[in-house]
Design an enzyme around this catalytic site. Structure first.
Site, mmCIF file in Angstrom:
data_model
loop_
_atom_site.group_PDB
_atom_site.id
_atom_site.type_symbol
_atom_site.label_atom_id
_atom_site.label_comp_id
_atom_site.label_asym_id
_atom_site.label_seq_id
_atom_site.Cartn_x
_atom_site.Cartn_y
_atom_site.Cartn_z
ATOM 1 N N LEU A 1 0.809 -1.216 0.000
ATOM 2 C CA LEU A 1 0.000 0.000 0.000
ATOM 3 C C LEU A 1 0.842 1.264 0.000
ATOM 4 C CD1 LEU A 1 -2.725 -1.067 2.606
ATOM 5 C CD2 LEU A 1 -2.702 -1.407 0.130
ATOM 6 N N HIS B 1 -3.447 4.239 -2.340
ATOM 7 C CA HIS B 1 -4.439 3.325 -1.739
ATOM 8 C C HIS B 1 -5.117 3.987 -0.545
ATOM 9 C CE1 HIS B 1 -1.556 0.204 -3.467
ATOM 10 N NE2 HIS B 1 -2.717 -0.155 -3.981
#
Ligand code: PAF
Length: 275
Positions: free
Chosen positions: A33, A37
């Site tokens: 991530l 994100h």
């Protein structure tokens, strides 16, 4: 924050949320991530009471010669970022809990998937649709958030939701960029220092579309290709399409989309801009 490892337990978590009257937001990801994100998580939080992030490097959306094995993974860091972002549950399934060894039913969109990324990644969107459909069935979210960076993916998921009557609202959130304009992507981690310099060519090519009076699709395609090549990138495609049908357009109108895929060394990067 709950960390859930099986589809069965994830369905139970989601049922509990619904019984408590909470709207569920789902952010499907393949992990590793980054801020992009987390911006999807923020968007989900605005539209739901409990946000779940799925982290699953989905084998069925990678071709035989693609980067499934080397795709960057860091579950511990992903979980810590989700905790900080106040995510309610992280769904981290093992591949064997997601696909039976003899799985034989897949979801295959058959119009939007052939061009652009689908042309160089045959079967990719069949894998994406299948896993997203499975995630929707497991969680039954009220809302799901995807990034605009994967424009074709977003269009195909919308079509799947429409055609298969999934009771979920789809939100497409804007692309987050590095200070020099490069779209954030987990695959940026593959780039060497020199490739990272070249990679800015994708956003430069899209910036150049805004210069001057809107010319024809052919002129804009050439303009994008020239800039990508000047940055040492190998062009996969540089297209201008209708946002709904994803078919190439010649006479440019507002809302058309420019999409690019280009290789930076061996790393394939994508980006797009709505005109
Ligand atoms: O965009 C992605 O990261 C993936 O394609 C998705 C939607 C999580 C499906 O694996």
């Amino acid at each position: 924050m709950e960390i859930v490892h099986t589809p069965h337990a994830m369905t139970a978590w989601a049922q509990e949320q619904r019984h408590s009257g909470r709207r569920i937001g789902l952010v499907p990801t393949m992990g590793y991530l980054h801020a992009g994100h987390l911006s999807l998580v923020d968007e989900a939080k605005k539209n739901a009471d409990a946000v779940a992030v799925s982290i699953f490097v989905n084998p069925t959306q990678f071709g035989p010669n693609e980067d499934f094995a080397s795709y960057p993974r860091n579950a511990a860091c992903d979980v810590a970022l989700c905790r900080e972002a106040d995510v309610a549950a992280v769904f981290l399934p093992a591949p064997e809990t997601m696909y039976a060894p003899d799985a034989s039913v897949f979801v295959d969109e058959d119009v939007l998937c052939h061009g652009l990324c689908g042309a160089s990644r045959p079967g990719h969107f069949k894998g994406v649709c299948t896993v997203v459909a499975k995630l929707f069935n497991i969680v039954l979210p009220d809302v799901a958030v995807f990034g605009q960076k994967d424009f074709q993916q977003a269009a195909i998921i919308r079509r799947m939701v429409r055609d298969l009557n999934f009771p979920v609202s789809i939100i497409i959130a804007p692309t987050l960029r590095e200070p020099d304009g490069l779209a954030m992507s987990s695959r940026n981690a593959y780039l060497s220092t020199e490739e990272r310099r070249q990679a800015v060519g994708l956003s430069r090519a899209l910036d150049a579309l805004m210069e001057g009076m809107p010319p024809s699709g052919t002129v804009l395609r050439h303009r994008m290709r020239d800039i990508l090549e000047q940055h040492g990138l190998r062009v996969d495609y540089a297209e201008i399409v209708d946002a709904e049908t994803l078919t190439p357009v010649e006479k440019i109108s507002k809302g058309n989309v420019a999409l690019i895929a280009a290789y930076c060394g061996t790393t394939r990067l994508i980006d797009n801009r709505v005109l």
